[in-house]
Design a protein around this motif. Structure first.
Motif, PDB file in Angstrom:
ATOM      1  N   ASP A  61       0.502  -1.055   0.015  1.00 46.78           N
ATOM      2  CA  ASP A  61      -0.222   0.335   0.382  1.00 46.78           C
ATOM      3  C   ASP A  61       1.364   1.392   0.477  1.00 46.78           C
ATOM      4  OD1 ASP A  61      -1.827   2.089   0.812  1.00 46.78           O
ATOM      5  OD2 ASP A  61      -3.251   0.730   1.769  1.00 46.78           O
ATOM      6  N   GLY A  62       1.185   2.305  -0.991  1.00 44.82           N
ATOM      7  CA  GLY A  62       1.207   2.925  -1.153  1.00 44.82           C
ATOM      8  C   GLY A  62       0.893   4.638  -0.949  1.00 44.82           C
ATOM      9  N   THR A  63      -0.122   4.412  -0.736  1.00 45.78           N
ATOM     10  CA  THR A  63      -1.275   5.627  -0.453  1.00 45.78           C
ATOM     11  C   THR A  63      -0.232   6.642   0.419  1.00 45.78           C
ATOM     12  OG1 THR A  63      -2.878   3.904  -0.294  1.00 45.78           O
ATOM     13  CG2 THR A  63      -3.148   6.601   0.684  1.00 45.78           C
ATOM     14  N   PRO A  65       3.006   7.301   1.378  1.00 43.54           N
ATOM     15  CA  PRO A  65       3.912   7.672   0.798  1.00 43.54           C
ATOM     16  C   PRO A  65       3.658   8.911  -0.447  1.00 43.54           C
ATOM     17  CG  PRO A  65       4.700   5.743   0.597  1.00 43.54           C
ATOM     18  CD  PRO A  65       3.456   5.887   1.597  1.00 43.54           C
ATOM     19  N   PHE A  66       3.142   8.263  -1.108  1.00 45.35           N
ATOM     20  CA  PHE A  66       2.075   8.834  -1.941  1.00 45.35           C
ATOM     21  C   PHE A  66       1.190  10.132  -2.196  1.00 45.35           C
ATOM     22  CE2 PHE A  66      -1.321   9.743  -5.134  1.00 45.35           C
ATOM     23  CZ  PHE A  66      -1.013   9.689  -6.485  1.00 45.35           C
ATOM     24  N   GLU A  67       0.621  10.843  -0.595  1.00 41.46           N
ATOM     25  CA  GLU A  67       0.360  11.641  -0.269  1.00 41.46           C
ATOM     26  C   GLU A  67       1.098  12.199   0.297  1.00 41.46           C
ATOM     27  OE1 GLU A  67      -2.352  12.369  -1.173  1.00 41.46           O
ATOM     28  OE2 GLU A  67      -3.842  10.787  -1.583  1.00 41.46           O
ATOM     29  N   ILE A  69       4.141  12.755  -0.730  1.00 45.69           N
ATOM     30  CA  ILE A  69       5.044  13.962  -1.898  1.00 45.69           C
ATOM     31  C   ILE A  69       4.170  14.905  -2.247  1.00 45.69           C
ATOM     32  CG2 ILE A  69       5.402  13.473  -3.985  1.00 45.69           C
ATOM     33  CD1 ILE A  69       6.695  10.685  -1.875  1.00 45.69           C
ATOM     34  N   GLY A  70       2.862  14.041  -1.875  1.00 39.97           N
ATOM     35  CA  GLY A  70       1.576  15.656  -2.577  1.00 39.97           C
ATOM     36  C   GLY A  70       2.060  16.068  -3.830  1.00 39.97           C
ATOM     37  N   HIS A  71       1.996  14.708  -3.932  1.00 36.96           N
ATOM     38  CA  HIS A  71       1.179  14.044  -5.774  1.00 36.96           C
ATOM     39  C   HIS A  71       0.240  15.250  -6.355  1.00 36.96           C
ATOM     40  CE1 HIS A  71       4.010  10.667  -5.616  1.00 36.96           C
ATOM     41  NE2 HIS A  71       4.536  11.059  -6.837  1.00 36.96           N
ATOM     42  N   ASP A  74      -2.228  16.094 -11.547  1.00 34.63           N
ATOM     43  CA  ASP A  74      -1.276  15.567 -12.824  1.00 34.63           C
ATOM     44  C   ASP A  74      -1.029  14.740 -12.485  1.00 34.63           C
ATOM     45  OD1 ASP A  74      -1.940  17.215 -15.346  1.00 34.63           O
ATOM     46  OD2 ASP A  74       0.254  17.371 -15.210  1.00 34.63           O
ATOM     47  N   ALA A  75      -0.578  14.334 -11.654  1.00 36.14           N
ATOM     48  CA  ALA A  75      -0.012  12.241 -10.851  1.00 36.14           C
ATOM     49  C   ALA A  75      -1.166  11.571 -10.906  1.00 36.14           C
ATOM     50  CB  ALA A  75       0.512  12.438  -9.822  1.00 36.14           C
ATOM     51  N   ARG A  76      -2.488  12.518 -10.239  1.00 40.33           N
ATOM     52  CA  ARG A  76      -3.612  11.597 -10.423  1.00 40.33           C
ATOM     53  C   ARG A  76      -3.912  11.561 -11.775  1.00 40.33           C
ATOM     54  NH1 ARG A  76      -4.698  12.196  -4.485  1.00 40.33           N
ATOM     55  NH2 ARG A  76      -2.627  13.874  -4.306  1.00 40.33           N
TER      56      ARG A  76
HETATM   57  C1  HEM Z   1       0.712   5.443  -9.877  1.00 38.88           C
HETATM   58  C2  HEM Z   1       1.180   5.868  -9.147  1.00 38.88           C
HETATM   59  C3  HEM Z   1       2.531   7.541  -9.119  1.00 38.88           C
HETATM   60  C4  HEM Z   1       1.918   7.825 -10.361  1.00 38.88           C
HETATM   61  C5  HEM Z   1       1.130   8.178 -11.056  1.00 38.88           C
HETATM   62  C6  HEM Z   1       2.994   9.109  -9.510  1.00 38.88           C
HETATM   63  C7  HEM Z   1       3.470   9.879 -11.188  1.00 38.88           C
HETATM   64  C8  HEM Z   1       4.107  11.094 -10.267  1.00 38.88           C
HETATM   65  C9  HEM Z   1       4.096  12.438 -10.802  1.00 38.88           C
HETATM   66  C10 HEM Z   1       3.609  13.074 -11.684  1.00 38.88           C
HETATM   67  C11 HEM Z   1       5.417  13.356 -10.258  1.00 38.88           C
HETATM   68  C12 HEM Z   1       5.678  14.838 -10.416  1.00 38.88           C
HETATM   69  C13 HEM Z   1       5.360  15.323  -9.889  1.00 38.88           C
HETATM   70  C14 HEM Z   1       4.021  15.635  -9.803  1.00 38.88           C
HETATM   71  O1  HEM Z   1       3.462  15.474 -10.504  1.00 38.88           O
HETATM   72  O2  HEM Z   1       3.463  15.351  -8.545  1.00 38.88           O
HETATM   73  C15 HEM Z   1       5.793  12.342  -9.633  1.00 38.88           C
HETATM   74  C16 HEM Z   1       6.835  12.678  -8.428  1.00 38.88           C
HETATM   75  C17 HEM Z   1       7.303  11.873  -7.204  1.00 38.88           C
HETATM   76  N1  HEM Z   1       6.644  10.771  -7.061  1.00 38.88           N
HETATM   77 FE1  HEM Z   1       5.033   9.659  -8.157  1.00 38.88          FE
HETATM   78  N2  HEM Z   1       3.705   8.568  -8.754  1.00 38.88           N
HETATM   79  C18 HEM Z   1       3.220   7.644  -8.226  1.00 38.88           C
HETATM   80  C19 HEM Z   1       3.219   6.646  -7.031  1.00 38.88           C
HETATM   81  C20 HEM Z   1       4.509   7.169  -5.856  1.00 38.88           C
HETATM   82  C21 HEM Z   1       4.840   6.155  -5.315  1.00 38.88           C
HETATM   83  C22 HEM Z   1       4.638   5.067  -4.328  1.00 38.88           C
HETATM   84  C23 HEM Z   1       5.704   6.723  -4.230  1.00 38.88           C
HETATM   85  C24 HEM Z   1       6.276   6.523  -3.314  1.00 38.88           C
HETATM   86  C25 HEM Z   1       7.089   7.311  -2.816  1.00 38.88           C
HETATM   87  C26 HEM Z   1       6.212   8.873  -5.148  1.00 38.88           C
HETATM   88  C27 HEM Z   1       7.171   9.164  -4.820  1.00 38.88           C
HETATM   89  C28 HEM Z   1       6.987  10.529  -5.565  1.00 38.88           C
HETATM   90  C29 HEM Z   1       8.592  10.945  -5.527  1.00 38.88           C
HETATM   91  C30 HEM Z   1       9.744  11.303  -4.281  1.00 38.88           C
HETATM   92  C31 HEM Z   1       8.774  12.336  -6.696  1.00 38.88           C
HETATM   93  C32 HEM Z   1       8.929  13.578  -6.613  1.00 38.88           C
HETATM   94  C33 HEM Z   1       8.588  15.079  -6.611  1.00 38.88           C
HETATM   95  C34 HEM Z   1       9.453  15.677  -6.528  1.00 38.88           C
HETATM   96  O3  HEM Z   1      10.997  15.365  -7.029  1.00 38.88           O
HETATM   97  O4  HEM Z   1       9.599  17.109  -5.899  1.00 38.88           O
HETATM   98  N3  HEM Z   1       5.521   8.435  -6.065  1.00 38.88           N
HETATM   99  N4  HEM Z   1       5.145  11.446  -9.233  1.00 38.88           N
END
Ligand code: HEM
Length: 119
Positions: A61-63, A65-67, A69-71, A74-76
């Protein structure tokens, strides 16, 4: 349009956490986010935050850490195509109502089955 076929859940697949847990490698990476199950095998390489962080949570469950980071929204939106199903109802985090419901039943005097403490 009034008639929708949203009552038939035939297109939604339901998985248990144990099932998802099997897909915890780069060759096959599934992840749970908000009780939804995503096959991110082909996404990890494109993940803007790097593949490692996602793989670390593969099968889990990556909820949180996903939250954390404050995705972005767009990411969603980006994760939608990777959705393969949802968690079975009884294993969803928000579905505590059902748990409470079954918890008040004391008729189950099964002494052989011990109680699980879920943290
Ligand atoms: C299917 C799932 C995921 C998608 C589609 C996704 C997508 C993205 C996208 C589009 C970004 C660029 C920033 C943004 O638009 O918010 C990002 C950044 C990032 N994501 Fe994810 N992510 C996913 C899962 C995760 C998970 C599970 C982690 C767990 C730790 C993670 C960690 C990060 C980190 C560390 C960054 C970089 C933030 C930064 O450089 O400021 N992501 N992700």
């Amino acid at each position: 349009m009034a008639s929708e076929n949203d009552t038939g859940a035939s297109t939604v697949k339901y998985y248990t956490r144990a099932e998802v847990e099997k897909y915890n490698t780069a060759q096959s990476a599934w992840i749970i986010i908000h009780d939804k199950v995503y096959d991110v095998t082909n996404f990890v390489k494109q993940h803007p935050g790097g593949e490692e962080v996602v793989l670390e949570h593969a099968g889990k469950d990556g909820t949180e850490p996903f939250e954390d980071i404050g995705h972005s929204s767009d990411a969603r939106a980006m994760m939608e195509p990777y959705k393969i199903g949802e968690l079975v109802e009884e294993e969803r985090t928000k579905n505590n109502k059902k748990k409470q419901d079954s918890a008040n039943g004391t008729s189950n005097g099964d002494s052989s089955s011990s109680c699980c403490i879920v943290m």
